[in-house]
Design an enzyme around this catalytic site. Sequence first.
Site, short mmCIF file in Angstrom:
data_model
loop_
_atom_site.label_atom_id
_atom_site.label_comp_id
_atom_site.label_asym_id
_atom_site.label_seq_id
_atom_site.Cartn_x
_atom_site.Cartn_y
_atom_site.Cartn_z
N TYR A 66 8.18 73.42 24.97
CA TYR A 66 9.00 74.16 25.20
C TYR A 66 10.61 73.99 25.33
O TYR A 66 11.89 74.71 25.63
CB TYR A 66 8.70 74.78 27.11
CG TYR A 66 6.96 75.28 26.70
CD1 TYR A 66 6.69 75.10 27.16
CD2 TYR A 66 7.66 77.36 27.05
CE1 TYR A 66 4.88 75.60 26.93
CE2 TYR A 66 6.07 77.81 27.10
CZ TYR A 66 5.01 76.90 26.57
OH TYR A 66 4.02 77.28 26.74
N ASP A 107 0.54 76.89 30.67
CA ASP A 107 0.65 78.17 30.28
C ASP A 107 -0.88 78.70 30.19
O ASP A 107 -0.82 79.54 30.55
CB ASP A 107 1.45 77.88 28.67
CG ASP A 107 2.25 80.03 28.85
OD1 ASP A 107 1.70 80.32 30.31
OD2 ASP A 107 3.04 80.60 27.67
N LYS A 137 -4.44 64.86 26.24
CA LYS A 137 -4.85 65.33 25.25
C LYS A 137 -4.95 63.66 24.01
O LYS A 137 -4.41 63.72 23.20
CB LYS A 137 -4.86 66.62 23.74
CG LYS A 137 -6.11 66.81 23.21
CD LYS A 137 -7.17 67.53 22.78
CE LYS A 137 -7.36 67.76 21.93
NZ LYS A 137 -9.85 67.75 22.01
N ASP A 177 -3.51 81.28 32.77
CA ASP A 177 -4.29 82.06 32.45
C ASP A 177 -5.60 82.22 32.70
O ASP A 177 -5.85 82.95 32.72
CB ASP A 177 -3.55 83.11 30.64
CG ASP A 177 -2.50 83.40 31.20
OD1 ASP A 177 -1.10 83.04 31.88
OD2 ASP A 177 -1.77 84.57 30.55
N ASP A 208 -9.47 70.50 26.34
CA ASP A 208 -10.80 71.29 25.81
C ASP A 208 -12.04 71.64 26.93
O ASP A 208 -12.55 72.84 27.12
CB ASP A 208 -11.12 71.37 24.07
CG ASP A 208 -11.01 69.59 24.06
OD1 ASP A 208 -10.81 68.87 24.92
OD2 ASP A 208 -11.65 69.96 23.34
MG MG Z 1 2.73 82.82 30.46
#
Ligand code: MG
Length: 339
Positions: free
Chosen positions: A128, A232, A175, A236, A208
Site C-alpha cells: 500500500y 485486507d 509467507k 474479508d 495460505d
Molecule cells: Mg478491503
Amino acid sequence: MESRIYKITLIEGDGIGHEVVPAARVVLEATGLSFAFEEAEAGWETFERIGTSVPEETVEKIERSDATLFGAATSPTKKIEGFFGAIRYLRRRLDLFANVRPAKYHPVPGATPGTDLVVVRENTEGLYVEQERRYARGRVAIADRVITYDASYRIAEFALELAKRRRGQLALVHKANVLPLSDGLFLEAAYDAAKRHPTVETEEVIVDACAMRLVRDPSQFDVLVMENLFGDIISDLTAGLVGGLGIAPSGNIGERAAIFEPVHGSAPDIAGKGIANPTAAILSAAMMLDHLGETRMARAIEEAVDHVLETGPRTPDLGGKATTFEFAEAVATRLREVI
Ligand code: MG
Ligand code: NAI
C-alpha cells in the site's frame, strides 16, 4: 464516578453513510453517556463540491476529538485528477497504523457459531506504499512491498496487548517460506515484541494455511496479526465467516487519533432507500466505546444488537422488512431496558 464528555467526530461520507451513521448515533445517545458530537465531511460528494475529498478542517476535527465514527466513502473506478480515497488518506495522514477487524458470531444467516477472533492488519506499508512501475515497453510491472522492522514491531506490540485483554493467543501470519527477507523481518520484529509479553501464546501460521484453517474451524483463533495486503484479504474472509459486510465493524487506531468504520462501502445500489443494515456501523460505535474505556457499555450494545438480530425487526439484507432507523430504534430501546 465522575462522568466525562466524549468528543466524537461523525463523518457520514457518501451513500448509505448518510443513513448508517445517524442510525449509530441513535444508539450512542441511548447509552446515557455524555457526548459532544461534531460533524465533518469527507468523500466523493465533498470532492465534487470543493475539489478535495478530505478538507483540512476535517483532519483538525478528528485530531481534536476523542474518536471518530466514519460511514463510507465512494471511490470512482477510473482515475480522476486530484482525487484520493478519503479513508486511505486519513490512515496515512494520521498514522492510524493498526486496522482492527473483529469477527464475532452474531445470530444472522450464514454465520459460523464459535467465531470470536480479531484480525490486526498493519495499515501503513506493504504493497500500500503504492509504488508501481512498468518496464520492457509496458510488458513487465513491478510493485514494491515494503516491510520495516519498526512498523512490524509496533503492530505486533499492539496485537500482543490486545491478546492479553482477550484469550492470550496470537497467530503471526506470514509467507516467510517464500519471502524470507521481508516476511522474515516481520517475524523477527514480532518475536522481539513477544519476548516482552511472555503470557501470550504465539504461533506462526503461513497465510495460505491460515485461510484454510479459518474456513474449517475459526474457533481455534483469538488474535491474528499480519502485514497490510494479507490483512485486507484475510479480514474479508473472516467478515464472510460471520455473515458478511452488513455486520462487520472495524477500527483504524493510532497514537493521535482513532477512526471507527463499518467494513462495507457506500452501497450505491441501495443508498437513499432507508434500508441499509446499520449493524456494522452500530458495532463500530461499540468498538469506539471500548476504545474509550467504556467496555461495559460496548458489551451492552453488542448484546442489544444480538437481541434484535434474533427477535427482529430485521433489515431486508437479513430477510426482514425493517428500515435502517426501525432497526436502530429497536436496538436503542433494548439498550435502555438493560442498562
Ligand atoms: Mg478491503
Ligand atoms: P459495498 O460494501 O458498498 O456494497 C457491496 C454489496 O453489499 C452491495 O450490494 C450493497 O448493497 C451491500 N451492502 C453493503 N453494505 C450494506 C449494508 N450495511 N446493508 C445492506 N447491504 C449492504 O461495496 P462496493 O459495491 O464494492 O462499493 C461501493 C462503493 O463503496 C465504491 O465506491 C467503493 O470504492 C466504496 N467502498 C468504500 C469503503 C470504505 O469507505 N471504507 C469500503 C469498500 C468500498
